[in-house]
Design a protein around this motif. Structure first.
Motif, mmCIF file in Angstrom:
data_model
loop_
_atom_site.group_PDB
_atom_site.id
_atom_site.type_symbol
_atom_site.label_atom_id
_atom_site.label_comp_id
_atom_site.label_asym_id
_atom_site.label_seq_id
_atom_site.Cartn_x
_atom_site.Cartn_y
_atom_site.Cartn_z
ATOM 1 N N LYS A 87 -0.116 1.979 62.457
ATOM 2 C CA LYS A 87 -1.107 2.714 61.673
ATOM 3 C C LYS A 87 -0.782 4.203 61.646
ATOM 4 O O LYS A 87 -1.067 4.895 60.657
ATOM 5 N N ASP A 88 -0.192 4.710 62.748
ATOM 6 C CA ASP A 88 0.258 6.100 62.756
ATOM 7 C C ASP A 88 1.348 6.309 61.708
ATOM 8 O O ASP A 88 1.372 7.331 61.016
ATOM 9 N N THR A 91 -0.253 6.382 58.209
ATOM 10 C CA THR A 91 -0.895 7.678 57.970
ATOM 11 C C THR A 91 0.147 8.733 57.641
ATOM 12 O O THR A 91 -0.007 9.521 56.695
ATOM 13 N N ARG A 94 1.736 8.079 54.075
ATOM 14 C CA ARG A 94 0.857 8.450 52.962
ATOM 15 C C ARG A 94 0.822 9.967 52.774
ATOM 16 O O ARG A 94 0.857 10.466 51.650
ATOM 17 N N GLN A 95 0.774 10.714 53.893
ATOM 18 C CA GLN A 95 0.782 12.171 53.791
ATOM 19 C C GLN A 95 2.124 12.663 53.274
ATOM 20 O O GLN A 95 2.178 13.610 52.471
ATOM 21 N N ASP A 128 -1.146 -4.524 56.552
ATOM 22 C CA ASP A 128 -1.352 -3.082 56.457
ATOM 23 C C ASP A 128 -0.177 -2.370 55.799
ATOM 24 O O ASP A 128 -0.356 -1.359 55.106
#
Length: 522
Positions: A87-88, A91, A94-95, A128
């Motif tokens: 999940k890190d 994130t 996406r950034q 995910d």
């Protein structure tokens, strides 16, 4: 084979990314255990791509894989090269894409990902990651339940754009098995196949390592051993007898008519414990540790570490031992190994969750909490299907723990004009018409596991991604040409495992069409 990947041109609610195309394929490894390390090594050996990042919650394992395959001896990896959690990474990615759209300098993106986490995490990780639009290879099994397999199928089919998907069914990609299928189905050296026997001999101490003491020992915390150990054997059978000929020709798929199975846990249970072992629950304190076949010190120290072997299974028992061996010597490594083997629990006072969350490699095999089958047989039958031009046949698969051979599969095909016998090194064809017998011995790559299957799968996947990325093939063509396996094939072979388990538990013969309609078709 196929290319596609590093453009990261999925919107994902972020906006289209315009990055300079990089010819060097870049891949993320999610899970730095033995399988993650195996695929990282295969990527490097291929010369087709680089390992550009790793996701792993255990710092030592993450840094070890990174130092070997990503940043080498640099003690200070870049932030975009390592992540604690998938999940890190999501994130971060996406950034990164937002920053790229805004014209800010960003590190290159990933073309694809190798998912090598614990089996029960495959479903959430794949689900995910799917919206990022990366090409994906998932270690087998796809998931630990049929419902999760189907959820993965939905998630992958909902990707912004089609992407290459591979499953860790490495048996399809070894030189040995590719030749076997060519002889059987293309050259038809035994005519039409009537029957098949296939055996996976797991190995007596290998089973105790992984399925009595290790992480795959309980159905409730993992899955049945037929899935975790032998799902690619069931896939191998369907690849030989059911799958499309030629690849991708869906009209030629020959579906089974019935599935049945019998099996149980026969040896590794408390009632089989030698009386001389008394109340001992750990090998290091057991009075028969010097004579027991399953003595942990004998298996891990005498058979491996004492001989300088620090890779599997030693690095699974304690991943720090290989580094300790290299930096501090054999005695320090042995002390670390024995300390791990000494770990034990009291079934009456230790919380169940603590027991289940740990692998107990020094635990007595007769006192463990394992419950998966150590002996199982699956029978698949096919009826005549003249619409696809393929006739009736039967396949019998035997998974057995108590063997000298370790994962060295063997079997036979019986045809209308001949017979094939095979093991892990050779393929012998006997022609009834000529009376001649011919033996083939395919070359096995030296450093690749599963008879070259690890390298074969990795190279096919990387070539597929490369073909898509270069524009020389679309995803469907690259998937068919390089992988020879579709997502539908993956779901079918996993479904066959779940059907076989239902047949075993309920002591029944399953009609494939009815079962498929009830459990898979929505």
């Amino acid at each position: 084979m196929t290319p596609l990947a590093n453009d990261a041109s999925t919107t994902d609610g972020i906006g289209e990314v315009r990055e300079e195309v990089n010819d060097q394929l870049r891949f993320l490894i999610v899970g730095a255990g033995s399988r993650g390390a195996a695929y990282a090594a295969a990527i490097v050996r291929s010369g087709l791509a680089v390992v550009a990042g790793v996701v792993e919650p255990v710092p030592f394992k993450r840094r070890l894989l990174g130092s070997q395959y990503i940043w080498q001896k640099n003690d200070h990896p870049e932030p975009h090269q390592e992540f604690d959690d998938w999940k890190d990474y999501i994130t971060f990615e996406r950034q990164r894409r937002k920053d790229a759209v805004a014209g800010l300098p960003v590190p290159p993106g990933m073309d694809g990902v190798f998912v090598c986490v614990r089996d029960d995490l495959h479903a959430p990780v794949v689900h995910d990651l799917a919206p990022l639009g990366l090409h994906m290879m998932c270690e087998k099994p796809l998931a630990t339940s049929l419902s999760d397999c189907l959820k993965i199928q939905v998630a992958l089919n909902a990707q912004p754009e089609p992407r290459i998907f591979a499953i860790g069914h490495v048996l399809r990609y070894s030189p040995h098995n590719m030749l076997l299928r060519h002889l059987l189905l293309e050259e038809k050296v035994v005519g039409e196949v009537l029957s098949m026997e296939h055996t996976e001999p797991i190995g007596y101490w290998h089973f105790s390592h992984s399925y009595v003491r290790g992480q795959w020992r309980q159905e409730s915390m993992s899955a049945p051993s037929l899935l975790t150990k032998s799902c690619h054997d069931i896939d191998f059978i369907l690849w030989m007898l059911c799958s499309a000929i030629p690849e991708g020709s869906q009209a030629s798929i020959h579906l089974p008519s019935s599935v049945s199975s019998v099996g149980s846990l026969k040896q590794f249970r408390r009632s089989m414990k030698p009386r001389e072992a008394g109340s001992a629950t750990n090998c290091l304190s057991c009075p028969v540790k010097d004579t027991c076949l399953y003595s942990a010190p004998k298996i891990y120290d005498d058979k491996h570490l004492a001989k300088g072997i620090t890779k599997w299974p030693i690095d699974v028992v304690n991943p720090k031992v290989p580094t300790i061996f290299e930096d501090q010597g054999k005695e320090a490594a042995r002390s670390a190994l024995l300390a791990t083997l000494a770990e034990d629990y009291d079934a009456a006072s230790t919380p169940t969750r603590d027991i289940e969350d740990h692998a107990w490699y020094g635990r007595c095999v007769w006192e463990s909490d394992n419950d998966v089958c150590d002996d199982q047989t699956v029978t698949l039958t096919w009826e005549d299907d003249f619409e696809v031009g393929r006739g009736a046949k039967t396949a019998i698969f035997h998974m057995i723990a108590q063997t000298l051979a370790q994962c060295e599969r063997r079997g036979r095909f019986y045809g209308t004009t001949g017979e094939i016998s095979y093991d892990s090194q050779s393929i012998t064809v006997h022609d009834f018409k000529s009376g001649e017998t011919r033996t083939h011995k395919p070359e096995v790559p030296v450093n690749s596991h599963h008879g070259g299957g690890d390298d074969g799968l990795t190279q096919c996947f990387l070539n597929a991604v490369k073909a898509v990325k270069s524009g020389s093939m679309d995803v469907a063509d690259a998937q068919r040409y390089y992988m020879g396996c579709t997502l539908e094939d993956v779901i079918r072979s996993h479904a066959a495992v779940f059907a076989a388990e239902e047949a075993r538990r309920e002591k029944k013969v399953i009609s494939w069409d009815e079962w498929w309609e009830q459990n898979v078709v929505t």
